[in-house]
Design an enzyme around this catalytic site. Sequence first.
Site, PDB file in Angstrom:
ATOM      1  N   ASP A  83      85.079   6.943 -14.424  1.00 46.12           N
ATOM      2  CA  ASP A  83      85.806   7.651 -13.373  1.00 46.12           C
ATOM      3  C   ASP A  83      86.500   6.701 -12.412  1.00 46.12           C
ATOM      4  O   ASP A  83      86.290   5.485 -12.447  1.00 46.12           O
ATOM      5  CB  ASP A  83      84.865   8.597 -12.612  1.00 46.12           C
ATOM      6  CG  ASP A  83      83.508   7.964 -12.316  1.00 46.12           C
ATOM      7  OD1 ASP A  83      83.406   6.728 -12.302  1.00 46.12           O
ATOM      8  OD2 ASP A  83      82.546   8.717 -12.097  1.00 46.12           O
ATOM      9  N   ASN A  96      72.995  15.114  -6.553  1.00 41.99           N
ATOM     10  CA  ASN A  96      73.219  16.536  -6.880  1.00 41.99           C
ATOM     11  C   ASN A  96      73.235  16.769  -8.392  1.00 41.99           C
ATOM     12  O   ASN A  96      73.557  17.863  -8.841  1.00 41.99           O
ATOM     13  CB  ASN A  96      74.536  17.014  -6.260  1.00 41.99           C
ATOM     14  CG  ASN A  96      75.746  16.288  -6.817  1.00 41.99           C
ATOM     15  OD1 ASN A  96      75.606  15.382  -7.648  1.00 41.99           O
ATOM     16  ND2 ASN A  96      76.938  16.665  -6.382  1.00 41.99           N
ATOM     17  N   HIS A 138      75.199  15.081 -10.609  1.00 41.45           N
ATOM     18  CA  HIS A 138      76.452  14.794 -11.313  1.00 41.45           C
ATOM     19  C   HIS A 138      76.298  13.583 -12.221  1.00 41.45           C
ATOM     20  O   HIS A 138      75.525  12.677 -11.950  1.00 41.45           O
ATOM     21  CB  HIS A 138      77.649  14.656 -10.353  1.00 41.45           C
ATOM     22  CG  HIS A 138      77.721  13.409  -9.541  1.00 41.45           C
ATOM     23  ND1 HIS A 138      78.314  13.369  -8.287  1.00 41.45           N
ATOM     24  CD2 HIS A 138      77.308  12.129  -9.769  1.00 41.45           C
ATOM     25  CE1 HIS A 138      78.260  12.135  -7.823  1.00 41.45           C
ATOM     26  NE2 HIS A 138      77.651  11.366  -8.691  1.00 41.45           N
ATOM     27  N   GLU A 197      80.710  17.501 -11.138  1.00 42.58           N
ATOM     28  CA  GLU A 197      79.911  18.060 -10.055  1.00 42.58           C
ATOM     29  C   GLU A 197      79.252  19.381 -10.489  1.00 42.58           C
ATOM     30  O   GLU A 197      79.655  19.977 -11.492  1.00 42.58           O
ATOM     31  CB  GLU A 197      80.817  18.308  -8.832  1.00 42.58           C
ATOM     32  CG  GLU A 197      81.546  17.065  -8.319  1.00 42.58           C
ATOM     33  CD  GLU A 197      80.625  16.077  -7.571  1.00 42.58           C
ATOM     34  OE1 GLU A 197      79.414  16.043  -7.829  1.00 42.58           O
ATOM     35  OE2 GLU A 197      81.160  15.331  -6.730  1.00 42.58           O
TER      36      GLU A 197
HETATM   37  C1  F6R Z   1      80.028   6.176 -11.028  1.00 37.99           C
HETATM   38  C2  F6R Z   1      79.556   7.495 -11.422  1.00 37.99           C
HETATM   39  C3  F6R Z   1      78.566   8.243 -10.591  1.00 37.99           C
HETATM   40  C4  F6R Z   1      77.384   7.393 -10.114  1.00 37.99           C
HETATM   41  C5  F6R Z   1      76.439   8.215  -9.262  1.00 37.99           C
HETATM   42  C6  F6R Z   1      75.270   7.393  -8.750  1.00 37.99           C
HETATM   43  O1  F6R Z   1      80.954   5.662 -11.966  1.00 37.99           O
HETATM   44  O2  F6R Z   1      80.000   7.985 -12.399  1.00 37.99           O
HETATM   45  O3  F6R Z   1      78.091   9.340 -11.343  1.00 37.99           O
HETATM   46  O4  F6R Z   1      76.720   6.890 -11.228  1.00 37.99           O
HETATM   47  O5  F6R Z   1      77.124   8.773  -8.183  1.00 37.99           O
HETATM   48  O6  F6R Z   1      75.721   6.429  -7.855  1.00 37.99           O
HETATM   49  P1  F6R Z   1      74.731   5.336  -7.256  1.00 37.99           P
HETATM   50  O7  F6R Z   1      74.386   4.417  -8.399  1.00 37.99           O
HETATM   51  O8  F6R Z   1      75.547   4.616  -6.207  1.00 37.99           O
HETATM   52  O9  F6R Z   1      73.554   6.064  -6.720  1.00 37.99           O
END
Ligand code: F6R
Length: 250
Positions: free
Chosen positions: A67, A135, A137, A142
């Site tokens: 992403d 959450n 995702h 989401e």
């Molecule tokens: C990032 C992504 C997100 C993160 C998630 C956890 O490329 O796809 O799904 O993996 O938001 O983020 P952290 O590791 O910062 O808790």
Amino acid sequence: MKIIVKANYESVSKEAFEIISNYIKNNPHACLGLATGSTPIGLYKRLIKAYERHEISFKYVTTYNLDEYVGIDRNHPQSYYYFMHNHLFNHIDINPENVHIPENDIKHIDDIAKAYNEQLKKTSIDLQILGIGSNGHIGFNEPGTSFDQETFIVTLDEQTKRDNARFFKSPALVPTHAITMGIKNIMDSKKIMLIAVGKRKAAIIKAVVEGKVTTEIPATILQKHPDVTLILDTSAASLINKAYLKNENK
Ligand code: F6R
């Protein structure tokens, strides 16, 4: 779903590193799906060190990132393009032509999403690395996203904006939109490795392991994938019913 529980962030990063570096040694032309966020930074540090010790090469490796934010420049320090170059690509021998991170030019964003999706459909990701949002995702899929969703432009959830505000100077500066691989693209990968650490992730990890599969918690779809490994620290795993932890090894 295989679950590996390690004592702390360092040992989670080491375990994830060992799985990936062995995979690359055995499959020099591997196609990897990569994540950003705070969780994989320790893993990327170890991959760089292994490259510097001449233990692995990325010369023939291809990567696709999950992403990218929309609405900030690619050179913004919080863009995922910047993150990946800063934390990995600038320090290894990967061929820049083999690196794929969704572009984010707002004027052409629908065409960019379509083109990224076409590339993904022609490719087969061997090993997809995932983090997880508090959450549920994965990528930026989401709660409420269809399990059939392919690459698209998403409006970020309020929870995601709150969680990611820590990376920005002010919460108001967190982008409202992102381009992300869809859940279908993620589920098409041959192997998936999800890493999660900290108490903040404990409730969502319990739901992913034990809960019913629901679009309200996107990561629960991973229960339906044939080859998923969760690598967790003891805090992230702390709410999982012990019956699910047969593979636990600290
Ligand atoms: C990032 C992504 C997100 C993160 C998630 C956890 O490329 O796809 O799904 O993996 O938001 O983020 P952290 O590791 O910062 O808790």
